[in-house]
Design an enzyme around this catalytic site. Structure first.
Site, short mmCIF file in Angstrom:
data_model
loop_
_atom_site.label_atom_id
_atom_site.label_comp_id
_atom_site.label_asym_id
_atom_site.label_seq_id
_atom_site.Cartn_x
_atom_site.Cartn_y
_atom_site.Cartn_z
N GLY A 149 0.82 -1.20 0.00
CA GLY A 149 0.00 0.00 0.00
C GLY A 149 0.86 1.25 0.00
N GLN A 198 6.28 -3.39 6.56
CA GLN A 198 6.68 -2.26 7.41
C GLN A 198 5.83 -2.19 8.67
OE1 GLN A 198 6.13 0.78 4.49
NE2 GLN A 198 8.02 0.31 3.40
N HIS A 202 8.33 -6.99 -3.91
CA HIS A 202 7.06 -7.49 -4.43
C HIS A 202 7.26 -8.84 -5.10
CE1 HIS A 202 4.17 -4.10 -3.94
NE2 HIS A 202 5.31 -3.44 -3.75
N GLU A 242 5.18 -10.96 -6.02
CA GLU A 242 4.16 -11.28 -7.02
C GLU A 242 4.53 -10.75 -8.40
OE1 GLU A 242 3.35 -7.09 -6.15
OE2 GLU A 242 3.90 -8.82 -4.92
N ASN A 263 8.95 -1.27 -4.93
CA ASN A 263 8.18 -0.03 -5.02
C ASN A 263 7.92 0.47 -3.60
OD1 ASN A 263 6.53 2.11 -5.59
ND2 ASN A 263 4.73 0.88 -6.05
N CYS A 315 5.59 -5.35 1.50
CA CYS A 315 5.71 -3.90 1.31
C CYS A 315 5.19 -3.13 2.53
CB CYS A 315 5.02 -3.49 0.02
SG CYS A 315 5.37 -1.81 -0.51
N LEU A 316 4.09 -2.41 2.41
CA LEU A 316 3.54 -1.69 3.56
C LEU A 316 3.17 -2.67 4.67
CD1 LEU A 316 2.63 1.03 4.78
CD2 LEU A 316 0.40 0.66 3.71
N GLY A 336 9.01 3.91 -0.71
CA GLY A 336 9.74 5.12 -0.36
C GLY A 336 10.09 5.18 1.12
N PHE A 337 9.59 4.19 1.88
CA PHE A 337 9.92 4.04 3.30
C PHE A 337 10.56 2.67 3.48
CE2 PHE A 337 6.64 7.19 3.14
CZ PHE A 337 6.88 8.06 4.19
#
Length: 400
Positions: free
Chosen positions: A254, A287, A367, A369, A325, A283-284, A327-328
């Site tokens: 996300g 995190q 990612h 996938e 993908n 990803c998100l 940015g954090f």
């Protein structure tokens, strides 16, 4: 008689990118008209622009494509990645070097320009994307306004003000903007050449996927391994998730700042961790799992965006080329005792995966996938399914 004045006609720029530092870059506009304020990033993938632009993780961002030729295979209805195309989750802007040509693929159903208009994405071409990429690498991902006006008239000073005053992605919860409005069941399985997508009708397990901006191909891969996948909105509580009696729980990718989304997501994840149910995050989701176990996240200088990133899996000793993908990132130094770092980026050494000692819980930053990108990390979905199968006393699937 031919118009002899045509060669002397000066082309009027119909699009501009205005950075927060006052830099103005002009080009040819396409896609939707108007303006949008966002963060500018660059993506180094050679293919998959439709999947990139529809990835909800790009909400609040303008994507600069480093590959010069974008749009030459058109667009189609099969390659979108957001769950609800009508909501138009994904990038708000796109920047290309070369002008978009007519599509030359048998799968194309629409020209990229028309597709961008329909999705409300503002785009521009004729840009020196090498120079813009170098600027981002040197100064970091800038806040900016992208604007498209067919008459070429812009209030540059106002656009500079908007770019300068925008707060940026830090502290911004964008998952609530792109998540599903209600729970749903996903049954579509991965695409097969000449056959397309199929439906999964005989599930052997139940996975609840918490949607912070999930991509379709994640859900397809889970369904393809035998899972009935129930997709739930980002703010769904732990009690509601557990009432669905899941065999596994997935925390999706996300956009935005994980610390902001974590304000409501982390307490839920902490409760889920107490159940012993296998959990997998991407990803998100990775995190926020890290935040839930006591680690910290940081804003990256330029982020990782592309389909050619080398990542090492410490659990196997192998190096994979993956899609990225984000940015954090999770701060490796903040990982507490009992949390193992399983994957690292070979570009900069940043964290790309964790697992929890003694628990069937793991996550990755990249990612696996793909869509677009290499499929080196597809095995992670089988690793997750094997945690579920182990609890059912079923034999494990081969990871590779």
């Amino acid at each position: 008689m031919a118009d002899k004045t045509a060669p002397w006609t000066k082309e009027v720029p119909t699009a501009c990118l205005v950075l927060a530092d006052g830099t103005v870059i002009r080009g040819r506009g396409l896609g939707a008209t108007g303006s949008a304020v966002a963060e500018v990033v660059f993506n180094t993938a050679l293919t998959g622009y439709e999947e990139i632009l529809t990835d909800p993780s790009y909400a609040g961002q303008i994507v600069t494509f480093t590959f010069p030729h974008i749009g030459n295979i058109g667009t189609n209805v099969e390659d979108i990645e957001d769950l609800n195309p009508a909501a138009r989750s994904g990038a708000v802007g796109a920047i290309f070097k070369a002008d978009v040509t007519n599509p030359s693929s048998y799968r194309a159903s629409e020209h990229l320009d028309q597709w961008l208009k329909r999705r409300g994405v503002i785009a521009m071409s004729g840009i020196d994307t090498r120079a813009l990429t170098a600027l981002i690498r040197e100064k970091g991902a800038p806040n900016a306004v992208i604007a498209h006006a067919p008459d070429g008239k812009f209030d540059i000073e106002d656009l500079k003000r908007q770019a300068r005053e925008w707060s940026g992605l830090v502290g911004l919860d964008l998952a609530k903007e792109v998540t599903s409005g209600q729970s749903s069941v996903w049954t579509e399985t991965p695409w097969v050449w000449s056959e397309g997508y199929a439906e999964q009708h005989a599930p052997t397990m139940h996975v609840v996927a918490v949607d912070y901006g999930v991509k379709r191909n994640i859900l397809r891969l889970l369904a393809g391994l035998g899972a009935k996948v129930t997709v739930v909105p980002a703010k769904t509580g732990a009690d509601e998730i557990l009432a669905m009696k899941p065999d596994g729980i997935f925390l999706s990718n996300g956009p935005g700042d994980p610390a902001a989304t974590g304000e409501y997501a982390v307490p839920v994840i902490k409760d889920l961790l107490e159940t012993g149910i296998p959990i997998f995050g991407i990803c998100l989701g990775h995190q926020m799992l890290a935040l839930a176990v006591g680690a910290k996240t940081v804003k990256m200088h330029q982020g990782h965006h592309g389909a050619n990133h080398p990542v090492k899996d410490h659990t196997t000793g192998k190096v994979e080329i993956v899609s990225m993908n984000h940015g954090f990132a999770v701060d490796s130094k903040s990982l507490p005792q009992g949390v193992e770092e399983t994957h690292v980026s070979l570009f900069d050494g940043s964290n790309c995966g964790i697992s929890l000692a003694g628990k069937p819980v793991f996550s990755v930053q990249h990612h696996p996938e793909a869509s677009p990108g290499p499929q080196d990390s597809h095995y992670l979905f089988r690793r997750f399914v094997n945690l579920i199968r182990e609890q059912h006393s079923e034999p494990a699937l081969a990871e590779r």
